[in-house]
Design an enzyme around this catalytic site. Sequence first.
Site, PDB file in Angstrom:
ATOM      1  N   HIS A 125     -16.466  -9.673  -3.349  1.00 50.44           N
ATOM      2  CA  HIS A 125     -14.977  -8.571  -4.298  1.00 50.44           C
ATOM      3  C   HIS A 125     -13.718  -9.369  -3.525  1.00 50.44           C
ATOM      4  O   HIS A 125     -14.505  -9.504  -2.104  1.00 50.44           O
ATOM      5  CB  HIS A 125     -15.616  -7.266  -4.071  1.00 50.44           C
ATOM      6  CG  HIS A 125     -13.791  -6.257  -4.386  1.00 50.44           C
ATOM      7  ND1 HIS A 125     -13.712  -6.529  -5.459  1.00 50.44           N
ATOM      8  CD2 HIS A 125     -13.385  -5.658  -3.192  1.00 50.44           C
ATOM      9  CE1 HIS A 125     -12.409  -5.987  -5.574  1.00 50.44           C
ATOM     10  NE2 HIS A 125     -12.218  -4.986  -4.313  1.00 50.44           N
ATOM     11  N   CYS A 133     -14.354  -1.405  -7.198  1.00 57.08           N
ATOM     12  CA  CYS A 133     -14.323  -2.247  -7.541  1.00 57.08           C
ATOM     13  C   CYS A 133     -15.586  -2.486  -7.280  1.00 57.08           C
ATOM     14  O   CYS A 133     -15.957  -4.255  -7.483  1.00 57.08           O
ATOM     15  CB  CYS A 133     -13.303  -2.492  -5.713  1.00 57.08           C
ATOM     16  SG  CYS A 133     -11.572  -2.105  -5.737  1.00 57.08           S
ATOM     17  N   ASN A 189      -6.083  -8.700  -6.046  1.00 54.99           N
ATOM     18  CA  ASN A 189      -7.061  -7.603  -5.864  1.00 54.99           C
ATOM     19  C   ASN A 189      -7.645  -7.263  -7.642  1.00 54.99           C
ATOM     20  O   ASN A 189      -6.764  -6.206  -7.757  1.00 54.99           O
ATOM     21  CB  ASN A 189      -7.345  -6.942  -5.370  1.00 54.99           C
ATOM     22  CG  ASN A 189      -8.608  -5.488  -5.123  1.00 54.99           C
ATOM     23  OD1 ASN A 189      -9.441  -5.100  -6.115  1.00 54.99           O
ATOM     24  ND2 ASN A 189      -9.235  -4.505  -4.341  1.00 54.99           N
TER      25      ASN A 189
HETATM   26  O1  UT7 Z   1     -10.971  -3.318  -3.320  1.00 46.97           O
HETATM   27  C1  UT7 Z   1     -11.419  -2.356  -2.632  1.00 46.97           C
HETATM   28  C2  UT7 Z   1     -10.643  -1.575  -1.799  1.00 46.97           C
HETATM   29  N1  UT7 Z   1     -10.029  -1.932  -1.025  1.00 46.97           N
HETATM   30  C3  UT7 Z   1      -9.681  -2.263   0.273  1.00 46.97           C
HETATM   31  O2  UT7 Z   1     -10.886  -3.032   0.893  1.00 46.97           O
HETATM   32  C4  UT7 Z   1      -7.979  -2.202   1.370  1.00 46.97           C
HETATM   33  C5  UT7 Z   1      -8.415  -2.273   2.124  1.00 46.97           C
HETATM   34  N2  UT7 Z   1      -7.345  -2.151   2.815  1.00 46.97           N
HETATM   35  C6  UT7 Z   1      -7.098  -3.969   3.566  1.00 46.97           C
HETATM   36  O3  UT7 Z   1      -6.573  -4.207   3.030  1.00 46.97           O
HETATM   37  C7  UT7 Z   1      -5.188  -3.309   4.393  1.00 46.97           C
HETATM   38  O4  UT7 Z   1      -5.529  -2.121   4.672  1.00 46.97           O
HETATM   39  C8  UT7 Z   1      -4.059  -3.425   3.535  1.00 46.97           C
HETATM   40  C9  UT7 Z   1      -3.919  -4.884   3.007  1.00 46.97           C
HETATM   41  C10 UT7 Z   1      -3.428  -2.248   1.915  1.00 46.97           C
HETATM   42  C11 UT7 Z   1      -3.214  -2.979   4.448  1.00 46.97           C
HETATM   43  O5  UT7 Z   1      -2.931  -3.897   5.649  1.00 46.97           O
HETATM   44  P1  UT7 Z   1      -3.152  -3.229   6.866  1.00 46.97           P
HETATM   45  O6  UT7 Z   1      -2.543  -4.267   8.627  1.00 46.97           O
HETATM   46  O7  UT7 Z   1      -4.139  -2.195   7.117  1.00 46.97           O
HETATM   47  O8  UT7 Z   1      -1.618  -2.714   6.931  1.00 46.97           O
HETATM   48  P2  UT7 Z   1      -1.158  -0.945   7.842  1.00 46.97           P
HETATM   49  O9  UT7 Z   1      -1.382   0.055   6.701  1.00 46.97           O
HETATM   50  O10 UT7 Z   1      -2.293  -0.882   9.172  1.00 46.97           O
HETATM   51  O11 UT7 Z   1       0.133  -1.250   8.012  1.00 46.97           O
HETATM   52  C12 UT7 Z   1       0.125  -2.537   9.780  1.00 46.97           C
HETATM   53  C13 UT7 Z   1       2.130  -2.174   9.575  1.00 46.97           C
HETATM   54  C14 UT7 Z   1       2.931  -0.830   9.300  1.00 46.97           C
HETATM   55  O12 UT7 Z   1       3.990  -0.413  10.676  1.00 46.97           O
HETATM   56  P3  UT7 Z   1       4.146   0.042  11.000  1.00 46.97           P
HETATM   57  O13 UT7 Z   1       3.829   1.139  11.457  1.00 46.97           O
HETATM   58  O14 UT7 Z   1       3.281  -0.475  12.347  1.00 46.97           O
HETATM   59  O15 UT7 Z   1       4.836  -0.339  12.138  1.00 46.97           O
HETATM   60  C15 UT7 Z   1       3.155  -0.289   8.048  1.00 46.97           C
HETATM   61  O16 UT7 Z   1       4.459   0.651   7.775  1.00 46.97           O
HETATM   62  O17 UT7 Z   1       2.571  -2.983   8.684  1.00 46.97           O
HETATM   63  C16 UT7 Z   1       3.433  -1.996   7.876  1.00 46.97           C
HETATM   64  N3  UT7 Z   1       3.073  -2.599   6.112  1.00 46.97           N
HETATM   65  C17 UT7 Z   1       4.361  -3.139   5.851  1.00 46.97           C
HETATM   66  N4  UT7 Z   1       4.980  -4.306   6.098  1.00 46.97           N
HETATM   67  C18 UT7 Z   1       5.570  -5.214   5.361  1.00 46.97           C
HETATM   68  C19 UT7 Z   1       2.881  -1.707   5.444  1.00 46.97           C
HETATM   69  N5  UT7 Z   1       2.512  -2.576   4.429  1.00 46.97           N
HETATM   70  C20 UT7 Z   1       3.493  -3.738   4.387  1.00 46.97           C
HETATM   71  C21 UT7 Z   1       3.756  -4.593   3.342  1.00 46.97           C
HETATM   72  N6  UT7 Z   1       4.549  -5.452   3.810  1.00 46.97           N
HETATM   73  N7  UT7 Z   1       3.682  -4.864   1.872  1.00 46.97           N
END
Ligand code: UT7
Length: 332
Positions: free
Chosen positions: A256, A116, A286
């Site tokens: 970004h 990225c 992204n």
């Molecule tokens: O481009 C450069 C590199 N990439 C980045 O900079 C991306 C950085 N990371 C992020 O932007 C975020 O981590 C994500 C958007 C990818 C994910 O968001 P998050 O707030 O970190 O979610 P998480 O993985 O911590 O998941 C939180 C909860 C989980 O449920 P429980 O275990 O708390 O019950 C996940 O299973 O949200 C759940 N979850 C979803 N729920 C609905 C994860 N993805 C989804 C989804 N829809 N798409």
Amino acid sequence: MSKITAAITGVSGYAPEYVMTNHELETMVDTNDEWIVSRTGIKERRILKGEDQGTSAIAIPAVLDLLKKTNTDPAEVDMLICATTTPDLVFPATANIITAETGCVNAFGYDLQAACSGFLFALATGAQFIETGKYKKIIIVGADKMSAIVDYTDRATCIIFGDGGGAVMLEPNTEGLGVQDSILKSDGSGVPFLHQKAGGSRRPATQETLDRREHFAFQEGQQVFKFAVKGMADVSAEIMERNNLTADDIAWLVPHQANKRIIDATANRMGVGPEKVMINIQKYGNTTSGTIPLCLWEFENQLKKGDNVVLAAFGGGFTWGSIYLKWAYDPK
Ligand code: UT7
């Protein structure tokens, strides 16, 4: 003779026609529009459709439009760097395909892989070539067809990525405009958190790698998020400090677009208000190397000659960095 700096003299972008909304993703994985918008800021993203369409299908229209907008004879282009994580082929470089298809017959080129942060790294590299005085016109492309490596069964990852990109023209400037400073960083200890497991020389494609879905981008989102917030904010603050820039001096932050929450954290750390932050994540998601040129393209008409602009990125690798530049032209 006055010092030569590398100035952006034109910008163009290309977003594929097909719009994939959050509602469409709801039919593919267990997710919902409310979660995606509140956790990332993304409402929709573009997807490049069609057989045999690679990243060059995004880059070529962007470069053709850039040549037209800047009134440039393609034969005068000296060099083209294509920042991408999704090259058309493992080899040769996508840059070769782009130069051949756009008539840049005298340009040499290569691809640059910094995930990225690719566009930022490529821009800093191209600026060095301009500053030597030997090269007069360099095109920097940032483009990715992320849909080629996104696993549409992985709800935590597939929701953030989209396809798109853009290109800028770099030319010598003797008025002190253009790239002023850059901070570029890499840390390979970040590999486990964001990578593609197979398809490289370590794990070439086999039936097993296919069955294990190892040809897709793998991301531990929370870990990447943590490093991204700190990395992007740190370098943005550092570039301001070492160039004696206050928040008032900055006309635009061009971040970004990975997650709106990462963008907000960076702007807060810099003390820059939301009216000075280029954001289009809601429309494109992204696009990896594509995000920064897509922003410059969309906001081009609001940029004025002399504006202090800070670009910042964080990506897989880990790679991250910031560039401070003075915009070189008024809206046309
Ligand atoms: O481009 C450069 C590199 N990439 C980045 O900079 C991306 C950085 N990371 C992020 O932007 C975020 O981590 C994500 C958007 C990818 C994910 O968001 P998050 O707030 O970190 O979610 P998480 O993985 O911590 O998941 C939180 C909860 C989980 O449920 P429980 O275990 O708390 O019950 C996940 O299973 O949200 C759940 N979850 C979803 N729920 C609905 C994860 N993805 C989804 C989804 N829809 N798409």
